[in-house]
Design a protein around this motif. Structure first.
Motif, mmCIF file in Angstrom:
data_model
loop_
_atom_site.group_PDB
_atom_site.id
_atom_site.type_symbol
_atom_site.label_atom_id
_atom_site.label_comp_id
_atom_site.label_asym_id
_atom_site.label_seq_id
_atom_site.Cartn_x
_atom_site.Cartn_y
_atom_site.Cartn_z
ATOM 1 N N GLY A 100 26.383 26.383 23.645
ATOM 2 C CA GLY A 100 27.810 26.086 23.634
ATOM 3 C C GLY A 100 28.252 25.475 24.954
ATOM 4 N N VAL A 101 29.079 24.431 24.873
ATOM 5 C CA VAL A 101 29.717 23.865 26.062
ATOM 6 C C VAL A 101 30.996 24.672 26.238
ATOM 7 N N ALA A 102 31.071 25.429 27.332
ATOM 8 C CA ALA A 102 32.126 26.429 27.459
ATOM 9 C C ALA A 102 32.846 26.342 28.795
ATOM 10 N N LYS A 103 34.044 26.894 28.794
ATOM 11 C CA LYS A 103 34.831 27.023 30.014
ATOM 12 C C LYS A 103 35.128 28.506 30.180
ATOM 13 N N GLY A 104 34.928 29.017 31.385
ATOM 14 C CA GLY A 104 35.129 30.443 31.653
ATOM 15 C C GLY A 104 36.572 30.868 31.447
ATOM 16 N N LYS A 105 36.751 32.043 30.838
ATOM 17 C CA LYS A 105 38.089 32.590 30.633
ATOM 18 C C LYS A 105 38.447 33.484 31.812
ATOM 19 N N GLN A 106 39.737 33.509 32.128
ATOM 20 C CA GLN A 106 40.224 34.446 33.125
ATOM 21 C C GLN A 106 40.688 35.711 32.400
ATOM 22 N N ASN A 107 41.005 36.767 33.134
ATOM 23 C CA ASN A 107 41.350 38.055 32.519
ATOM 24 C C ASN A 107 42.538 37.953 31.573
ATOM 25 N N HIS A 108 43.568 37.186 31.944
ATOM 26 C CA HIS A 108 44.732 37.093 31.067
ATOM 27 C C HIS A 108 44.394 36.362 29.770
ATOM 28 N N ASP A 109 43.467 35.410 29.818
ATOM 29 C CA ASP A 109 43.019 34.737 28.595
ATOM 30 C C ASP A 109 42.276 35.702 27.687
ATOM 31 N N LYS A 110 41.449 36.560 28.280
ATOM 32 C CA LYS A 110 40.694 37.546 27.500
ATOM 33 C C LYS A 110 41.634 38.532 26.826
ATOM 34 N N ARG A 111 42.672 38.966 27.554
ATOM 35 C CA ARG A 111 43.639 39.905 26.971
ATOM 36 C C ARG A 111 44.395 39.249 25.820
ATOM 37 N N ALA A 112 44.762 37.974 25.974
ATOM 38 C CA ALA A 112 45.482 37.267 24.914
ATOM 39 C C ALA A 112 44.612 37.129 23.666
ATOM 40 N N THR A 113 43.329 36.832 23.852
ATOM 41 C CA THR A 113 42.412 36.714 22.722
ATOM 42 C C THR A 113 42.267 38.051 22.008
#
Length: 160
Positions: free
Chosen positions: A129-142
Motif C-alpha cells: 500500500g502507498v500510505a501516508k501516516g496518520k496522526q493521533n487525531h486522525d486515528k481517533r476520528a477513524t
C-alpha cells in the motif's frame, strides 16, 4: 445453485496480514507484487510461519525490496535453510516502479505491506500500500466513525 469449488479456489490462502497498517496509515493506493523466495522459505510459508507486521518496502537502486519481514526457518531444511529477516526483492513492472518512486518522493508517503498470500495459481504475492501516516487525531476520528457505523447497524437491526 451452489458455486462449485475449483482447484484454483483451493490454492488461494492468506499467509500473513498487517492489520495495524490500516490503523496507523491512510492507504491511498495498493499494488500486487511478486516476491523472490528461496525453496525453504516457500515451505515455511505453506505451513503459515511468517510475519509482515513490522516490515516495510523500500526502493533502492531502482529495485523494490521488502525489508524486515520474518519467515521462520523450515526445520527439515536445516542444511539449506534461509535467513529469517533478510531483504527480499519484490517484482513490479518499470511503469509501476516509477509510479511508486514518485509517490514516495512526496512528503510523508511510504510503502507498507498489507497482506501476503498465495494467489489462485499457488504463487506467493504481496500487496503493498502507498500510505501516508496518520496522526493521533486522525486515528481517533477513524475509530469514532467505525463505532458509529456499528451502532447504526445495531439500531437498524433492532428496529426492523
Amino acid at each position: 445453485m451452489a458455486k462449485k469449488e475449483t482447484a484454483a479456489d483451493k490454492n488461494y490462502k492468506i499467509i500473513a496480514e498487517n492489520r495495524r497498517a490500516r490503523y496507523d496509515y491512510a492507504i491511498e493506493d495498493d499494488i500486487e507484487c511478486g516476491i523472490i523466495l528461496q525453496g525453504s522459505e516457500v515451505k515455511s510459508l505453506r505451513i503459515g510461519q511468517s510475519n509482515i507486521a513490522e516490515s516495510y518496502a523500500a526502493i533502492e537502486d531502482e529495485e523494490l525490496w521488502l525489508v524486515n519481514s520474518y519467515i521462520a526457518p523450515y526445520k527439515p531444511a536445516v542444511t539449506w535453510g534461509h535467513e529469517e529477516k533478510r531483504k527480499r526483492k519484490l517484482l513490479v513492472s518499470k511503469k509501476e516502479m516509477s509510479r511508486l518512486w514518485q509517490a514516495t518522493s512526496r512528503k510523508g508517503m511510504t510503502l507498507v505491506p498489507l497482506v501476503m498470500y498465495f494467489n489462485h495459481k499457488g504463487l506467493v504475492k504481496i500487496k503493498i500500500g502507498v500510505a501516508k501516516g496518520k496522526q493521533n487525531h486522525d486515528k481517533r476520528a477513524t475509530e469514532a466513525k467505525r463505532d458509529w457505523g456499528r451502532q447504526k447497524q445495531r439500531l437498524l437491526r433492532d428496529r426492523g
